[in-house]
Design an enzyme around this catalytic site. Structure first.
Site, mmCIF file in Angstrom:
data_model
loop_
_atom_site.group_PDB
_atom_site.id
_atom_site.type_symbol
_atom_site.label_atom_id
_atom_site.label_comp_id
_atom_site.label_asym_id
_atom_site.label_seq_id
_atom_site.Cartn_x
_atom_site.Cartn_y
_atom_site.Cartn_z
ATOM 1 N N CYS A 86 0.822 -1.220 0.000
ATOM 2 C CA CYS A 86 0.000 0.000 0.000
ATOM 3 C C CYS A 86 0.853 1.265 0.000
ATOM 4 O O CYS A 86 0.658 2.155 -0.818
ATOM 5 C CB CYS A 86 -0.935 -0.010 1.205
ATOM 6 S SG CYS A 86 -1.900 1.501 1.373
ATOM 7 N N CYS A 91 -1.698 1.730 -2.928
ATOM 8 C CA CYS A 91 -2.683 2.790 -2.677
ATOM 9 C C CYS A 91 -2.110 4.206 -2.696
ATOM 10 O O CYS A 91 -2.673 5.100 -3.337
ATOM 11 C CB CYS A 91 -3.352 2.581 -1.325
ATOM 12 S SG CYS A 91 -3.677 0.887 -0.885
ATOM 13 N N LYS A 94 -0.417 5.317 -6.074
ATOM 14 C CA LYS A 94 -1.500 5.259 -7.063
ATOM 15 C C LYS A 94 -2.453 6.446 -6.936
ATOM 16 O O LYS A 94 -2.788 7.116 -7.909
ATOM 17 C CB LYS A 94 -2.256 3.942 -6.886
ATOM 18 C CG LYS A 94 -3.501 3.734 -7.747
ATOM 19 C CD LYS A 94 -4.766 4.242 -7.106
ATOM 20 C CE LYS A 94 -5.114 3.652 -5.766
ATOM 21 N NZ LYS A 94 -5.532 2.277 -5.784
ATOM 22 N N TYR A 228 -8.587 -3.938 -11.265
ATOM 23 C CA TYR A 228 -8.596 -2.538 -10.843
ATOM 24 C C TYR A 228 -7.203 -1.934 -10.943
ATOM 25 O O TYR A 228 -7.052 -0.747 -11.241
ATOM 26 C CB TYR A 228 -9.190 -2.391 -9.444
ATOM 27 C CG TYR A 228 -8.350 -2.916 -8.309
ATOM 28 C CD1 TYR A 228 -7.410 -2.113 -7.678
ATOM 29 C CD2 TYR A 228 -8.499 -4.222 -7.853
ATOM 30 C CE1 TYR A 228 -6.639 -2.593 -6.634
ATOM 31 C CE2 TYR A 228 -7.735 -4.712 -6.810
ATOM 32 C CZ TYR A 228 -6.811 -3.899 -6.212
ATOM 33 O OH TYR A 228 -6.038 -4.375 -5.176
ATOM 34 N N GLU A 232 -6.765 1.383 -13.131
ATOM 35 C CA GLU A 232 -6.293 2.576 -12.431
ATOM 36 C C GLU A 232 -5.005 3.101 -13.053
ATOM 37 O O GLU A 232 -4.867 4.312 -13.290
ATOM 38 C CB GLU A 232 -6.067 2.257 -10.955
ATOM 39 C CG GLU A 232 -7.350 2.081 -10.165
ATOM 40 C CD GLU A 232 -7.127 1.686 -8.723
ATOM 41 O OE1 GLU A 232 -8.027 1.928 -7.901
ATOM 42 O OE2 GLU A 232 -6.045 1.140 -8.404
ATOM 43 N N HIS A 497 -27.026 19.802 -0.348
ATOM 44 C CA HIS A 497 -27.166 20.378 -1.690
ATOM 45 C C HIS A 497 -26.197 21.546 -1.883
ATOM 46 O O HIS A 497 -26.016 22.346 -0.970
ATOM 47 C CB HIS A 497 -28.608 20.864 -1.867
ATOM 48 C CG HIS A 497 -28.915 21.327 -3.254
ATOM 49 N ND1 HIS A 497 -28.999 20.469 -4.319
ATOM 50 C CD2 HIS A 497 -29.148 22.580 -3.738
ATOM 51 C CE1 HIS A 497 -29.296 21.157 -5.408
ATOM 52 N NE2 HIS A 497 -29.375 22.441 -5.084
ATOM 53 N N GLU A 502 -25.830 13.676 -2.545
ATOM 54 C CA GLU A 502 -27.264 13.810 -2.287
ATOM 55 C C GLU A 502 -28.101 13.024 -3.290
ATOM 56 O O GLU A 502 -29.249 12.680 -3.014
ATOM 57 C CB GLU A 502 -27.686 15.279 -2.309
ATOM 58 C CG GLU A 502 -27.715 15.907 -3.695
ATOM 59 C CD GLU A 502 -28.359 17.293 -3.707
ATOM 60 O OE1 GLU A 502 -29.397 17.477 -3.045
ATOM 61 O OE2 GLU A 502 -27.799 18.181 -4.394
#
Length: 522
Positions: A86, A91, A94, A228, A232, A497, A502
């Protein structure tokens, strides 16, 4: 002294560690005896996220802990420090390179918002890579400091089992060390897989172990795979202006909701990434120009084709780091198909005092936060009088493709397979982020769906969000789903909002209705 040796010899069957200590001299024997039966209460093999979390938690609970970690260089020769996949090749770098790509898009948008931006907009790979690598190195150092602060002993040695309580460690220079512990945790993670059957794959290709540590731009790149990791990497390479092609044999993002996966790749195609679908590579050769010539086969037609690239990145899966551990010496069982370690709900292996957490364990999500939590909970069960188990249901995650895909819970396919089509209701919407309007961005693939049980109050089984900041959006709703939220409760939640999040609380149209799910107005 001779009498002591005789006593040690007579007890060697029950306490093999004593003979090892005696071999090191009387001084070593006295030190070993004073320390108790074993050198450490807990020995963690692997200095990644899960292993470090487990070690630090156990140390906080007052135990004597050691961490053994060693990184074999990639076939390309790439090395890195403490922190695991990671931190070093996953992670963290990346997400930073993904951010670099997003900034490029924002600079393009800026003109529509009144900013005068000089043309052309250029990207400097070397500058980005240096900044990312410096940050990673700071994290390596931070982990070393944290271990030291918690009095966790760190050994930069490659470990393998001698017996159920003992590990042999070998330094880069070949020096051996024997360590024993009452409990041992295996947290060695995995490494990228190379396609052994493809000529030139190992000699000329790289993997995610290398891409983040390249000093120079990879240039025109072929990414092989549709995981992924593949999407990615291809996404941020395209985003910073590089000519990028993805070669995929079958479906994208296997294991994820396939409608969402299709929208992810549609967006990538619309923004410049090329896809070779239904193709497999057969050969990689280096041309006199220095470029790589890749030959592949179209599986549908059987025809061969070829192309030239500066870099070939293999992203076809990962394999667990178990083969060099000599697990058979400890009696630890693995899945013969993939070599992952078999564990129970307690994270225990076939040997009760040896545990495995994270990517190396069979049936566990290959995600950093699950490894961290599993490691902490394991330490608490061992030393903190806790009985809490890691819950692997409804774990949220995000794929950081150019248009991010966040999800938690069941995919639509999984829900239907588990409950039947008649018992599943899917609410969905195509929406347009407000930020996209002035910039005149295409929002064709911005999409949300909530998978629910059909029977009231319609328990939420899964949420899938494709759009900006998907990880931030999904994290909050993951709590609700973890707590057993119903569709009714989500609809009673007031949205913030104007945000993309939302739109989740406004999902009124079901797939079953056949109505147009496109959001209009605010």
């Amino acid at each position: 002294m001779a009498a002591l040796a005789a006593v040690l010899q007579s007890r060697s069957l029950g306490f093999p560690w004593l003979l090892r200590t005696w071999a090191g001299g009387a001084r070593g024997a006295a030190r070993g005896a004073a320390a108790g039966l074993h050198d450490y209460d807990l020995l963690v093999i692997g200095g990644g996220s899960g292993g470090l979390a487990c070690a630090k938690e156990a140390a906080q609970l007052g135990r004597k802990v050691a961490v053994v970690d060693y990184v074999d260089p990639s076939p390309r020769g790439t090395r890195w420090g403490l922190g695991g996949t990671c931190v070093n090749v996953g992670c963290i770098p990346k997400k930073l390179m993904h951010q670099a790509a997003l900034l490029g898009g924002m600079i393009q948008d800026a003109r529509n918002y009144g900013w005068e931006v000089a043309q052309p907009i250029l990207h400097d790979w070397r500058k980005m890579a240096e900044a990312v690598q410096n940050h990673v190195k700071s994290l390596n150092w931070g982990h070393r400091v944290q271990l030291q602060d918690r009095k966790v002993k760190y050994f930069n040695i490659k470990a393998s089992f001698v017996d159920q309580h003992t590990v042999r460690g070998v330094t880069k220079g070949g020096k051996e060390t024997l360590l024993s512990a009452e409990h041992i945790v295996i947290a060695t993670g995995g490494r990228p897989k190379y396609p052994a059957h493809i000529e030139g794959a190992l000699e000329y290709g790289i993997t995610s172990d290398d891409i983040f540590w390249l000093k120079e731009s990879p240039g025109k790149t072929l990414v092989v795979g549709a995981s992924y990791v593949a999407l990615e990497c291809a996404g941020f390479l395209t985003g910073i202006g590089l000519d990028t092609t993805v070669m995929m044999r079958s479906i994208p993002l296997r294991g994820f909701d396939q409608q969402m996966s299709g929208l992810v790749t549609e967006h990538m195609v619309a923004h410049g990434t090329r896809f070779l679908k239904g193709c497999t590579a057969s050969r990689v050769e280096r041309l006199p120009s220095g470029q790589l010539q890749v030959t592949w086969k179209d599986l549908a037609s059987g025809k061969e084709d070829m192309g030239t690239f500066d870099t070939v990145l293999w992203a076809i899966g990962r394999i667990p780091e178990t083969r060099s551990l000599n697990l058979e010496k400890a009696g630890v069982n693995t899945n013969p198909d993939n070599q992952k370690i078999l564990v129970n709900t307690q994270e225990a292996t076939s040997v009760p005092h040896i545990y495995a957490i994270g990517d190396v364990a069979e049936g566990r999500p290959e995600l950093t936060p699950t490894a961290i939590m599993a490691g902490k909970l394991l330490a608490q069960r061992l030393y903190g009088q806790s009985a809490d188990l890691m819950d692997y249901d409804n774990v949220p995650t995000t794929v950081f493709t150019p248009l991010e895909y966040g999800c938690v819970g069941l995919s639509e396919e999984e829900a239907v397979a588990r409950h039947g089509d008649d018992h599943v209701e899917v609410y969905h919407a195509y929406y347009k982020p407000l930020e996209f309007t002035v910039a005149e961005r295409d929002a064709s693939q911005c999409y949300i769906k909530m998978v629910c049980l059909r029977e009231p109050p319609q328990l939420v089984l899964g949420l899938h969000f494709l759009g900006p900041n998907a990880g931030e959006v999904t994290q909050g709703f993951a709590l609700g789903i973890k707590c057993g939220a119903s569709y009714t409760q989500v609809m009673q939640t007031v949205g913030i909002h104007p945000t993309c999040a939302e739109e989740v609380a406004k999902l009124r149209i079901s797939k079953r209705s056949g109505l147009d799910p496109t959001v209009t107005g605010c």
